[in-house]
Design an enzyme around this catalytic site. Structure first.
Site, mmCIF file in Angstrom:
data_model
loop_
_atom_site.group_PDB
_atom_site.id
_atom_site.type_symbol
_atom_site.label_atom_id
_atom_site.label_comp_id
_atom_site.label_asym_id
_atom_site.label_seq_id
_atom_site.Cartn_x
_atom_site.Cartn_y
_atom_site.Cartn_z
ATOM 1 N N LYS A 286 0.986 -1.373 0.119
ATOM 2 C CA LYS A 286 0.211 0.069 -0.037
ATOM 3 C C LYS A 286 0.940 1.098 0.016
ATOM 4 C CE LYS A 286 -4.377 -1.671 1.525
ATOM 5 N NZ LYS A 286 -5.501 -1.793 2.466
ATOM 6 N N ARG B 1 -3.622 -10.180 5.101
ATOM 7 C CA ARG B 1 -3.926 -9.888 3.537
ATOM 8 C C ARG B 1 -2.689 -9.405 2.756
ATOM 9 N NH1 ARG B 1 -5.929 -6.449 -0.012
ATOM 10 N NH2 ARG B 1 -7.678 -7.358 -1.593
HETATM 11 C C1 7PM Z 1 -6.044 1.314 -1.032
HETATM 12 C C2 7PM Z 1 -4.947 0.744 -1.547
HETATM 13 C C3 7PM Z 1 -7.277 0.932 -0.779
HETATM 14 C C4 7PM Z 1 -5.178 -0.725 -1.845
HETATM 15 C C5 7PM Z 1 -7.240 -0.606 -1.181
HETATM 16 C C6 7PM Z 1 -6.285 -1.386 -1.422
HETATM 17 C C7 7PM Z 1 -8.037 -4.318 1.907
HETATM 18 C C8 7PM Z 1 -9.193 -4.822 1.420
HETATM 19 C C9 7PM Z 1 -8.434 -4.084 -0.223
HETATM 20 C C10 7PM Z 1 -7.867 -4.230 3.344
HETATM 21 C C11 7PM Z 1 -9.691 -5.700 3.558
HETATM 22 C C12 7PM Z 1 -5.699 -3.211 -2.678
HETATM 23 C C13 7PM Z 1 -6.464 -2.776 -1.603
HETATM 24 N N1 7PM Z 1 -7.563 -3.492 0.890
HETATM 25 N N2 7PM Z 1 -9.880 -5.768 2.085
HETATM 26 N N3 7PM Z 1 -9.050 -4.860 0.237
HETATM 27 N N4 7PM Z 1 -8.720 -4.974 3.870
HETATM 28 N N5 7PM Z 1 -10.397 -6.477 4.490
HETATM 29 O O1 7PM Z 1 -4.818 -4.135 -2.216
HETATM 30 O O2 7PM Z 1 -6.749 -3.512 3.850
HETATM 31 O O3 7PM Z 1 -5.848 -3.077 -3.854
HETATM 32 S S1 7PM Z 1 -8.013 -3.380 -1.844
#
Ligand code: 7PM
Length: 278
Positions: free
Chosen positions: A222, A256
Site C-alpha cells: 500500500k 492479507r
Molecule cells: C487502497 C490501496 C485501498 C489498496 C485498497 C487497497 C483491503 C481489502 C483492499 C484491506 C480488507 C488493494 C487494496 N484492501 N480488504 N481490500 N482489508 N479487508 O490491495 O486492507 O488494492 S483493496
C-alpha cells in the site's frame, strides 16, 4: 485458542493466517482482456495456494483510491467463474465485495468468507450473511474509494475506528452472526493519511483486546508503505514483509498479502524467534 468458523472450514487462529490477494480486474493484467484476466486469476490463485496461502481473497472491483466503480453484472461476471473454478481446491475462499448481490451469488457457489470493505452496511447484507455459514470481515473506511484520500480527517482516529468496528460488530451479533464468524479490520489506506494509518497500526494490540474479535490486516504494497520506504508499488515487498511481521507481533489473526510465499517464510521466523506483544 480462538477458531474462525469459515463456511466449509473451521480455521485455527493459533497462528496468523495468510490471505492471498487475487484481483480479477482487467486493469490488473497488461492485455486488458476479460477472458485472460479470469484465466490468469485462476492460475494466480493456484500459484498462491502452492505458496501455502491459508485463504484466497477474490476481488472483482479494485477499491484503490480513485478506482472506477464496477457494475454488479460486471463484478459478477469477473468473480463468480473464478470462485467456481477454485471452490474444490480445499482452501477457504473469500470474496472481496461490498455489493449484497455479489455476496449472494458468491455464497451460492460456496464462498467461505465475505470480505466487505463496507462492513455489511449494504441493503440486506447483514441478514444475508446471518442466513449463511460464511465468516465475515467488517472493515472501517472513511468515505468511498473514489474520494476517500482527498482529505481524511479525524478528531481521534484510533477511537473513531475502534468505535465504528464495535458498532458493526454489535450489528452483526444482533443479526445472529456468532462471534466465531467475525473478523474486524481497521482498513489501512481507506480514508487515512500515513499518520492516521501509523496511529491505528500502533494501537492494534490494544484495539484487538478491547474489541474482543480477531483482526484482519491489509497493508501489503500500500501507498503508506511506499511513503515510509520511498518505493513505488513494484518495490514494496520488503516493506510489506516488515509490516506483516509487525502485524503478527500485534496479534493480527489474518494478514492479507500479495506476496504469499515470502510472507509465510517471514511469519515462520517470527513464530520461532519473535514473541507476541500481549
Ligand atoms: C487502497 C490501496 C485501498 C489498496 C485498497 C487497497 C483491503 C481489502 C483492499 C484491506 C480488507 C488493494 C487494496 N484492501 N480488504 N481490500 N482489508 N479487508 O490491495 O486492507 O488494492 S483493496
Amino acid at each position: 485458542m480462538r477458531q474462525l468458523q469459515c463456511g466449509r472450514f473451521v480455521l485455527s487462529l493459533d497462528r496468523p493466517l495468510v490471505m492471498g490477494i487475487v484481483n480479477v480486474t482487467p486493469d490488473s493484467f497488461f492485455d486488458g482482456g476479460r477472458h485472460n484476466s479470469k484465466d490468469a486469476a485462476i492460475a494466480h490463485a493456484r500459484a498462491l495456494l502452492a505458496e501455502r496461502a491459508d485463504i484466497l481473497d477474490i476481488g472483482g472491483e479494485s477499491t484503490r483510491p480513485g478506482a472506477p466503480t464496477v457494475s454488479i453484472d460486471e463484478e459478477l461476471d469477473r468473480v463468480i467463474p473464478v470462485l467456481e473454478a477454485l471452490r474444490d481446491l480445499g482452501v477457504p475462499l473469500s470474496v472481496d465485495t461490498r455489493k449484497p448481490q455479489v455476496m449472494r451469488a458468491a455464497l451460492a457457489v460456496g464462498v467461505d468468507l465475505v470480505n466487505d470493505i463496507a462492513a455489511l452496511e449494504g441493503d440486506g447484507a447483514l441478514a444475508l450473511i446471518a442466513a449463511s455459514r460464511a465468516a465475515v470481515c467488517l472493515m472501517h473506511k472513511q468515505g468511498d474509494p473514489q474520494t476517500m484520500q482527498a482529505a481524511p480527517s479525524y478528531v481521534d482516529v484510533v477511537a473513531e475506528v475502534a468505535d465504528y468496528l464495535a458498532r458493526r460488530r454489535d450489528a452483526a451479533l444482533c443479526a445472529g452472526i456468532v462471534p466465531e464468524r467475525i473478523l474486524l479490520d481497521p482498513g489501512f489506506g481507506f480514508g487515512k493519511t500515513l499518520e492516521h494509518n501509523a496511529a491505528v497500526f500502533r494501537a492494534m494490540s490494544r484495539m484487538r483486546e478491547e474489541l474482543g474479535c480477531p483482526l484482519l490486516v491489509g497493508v501489503s504494497r500500500k501507498s503508506m508503505l511506499g511513503q515510509i520506504a520511498g518505493r513505488q508499488v513494484g518495490e514494496r515487498m520488503p516493506a510489506s514483509i516488515a509490516a506483516a511481521v509487525l502485524a503478527a507481533q500485534a496479534g493480527a489473526a489474518v494478514i492479507r498479502v500479495h506476496d504469499v510465499a515470502e510472507t509465510v517464510d517471514a511469519l515462520k521466523v517470527w513464530q520461532v524467534l519473535g514473541s507476541r506483544s500481549d
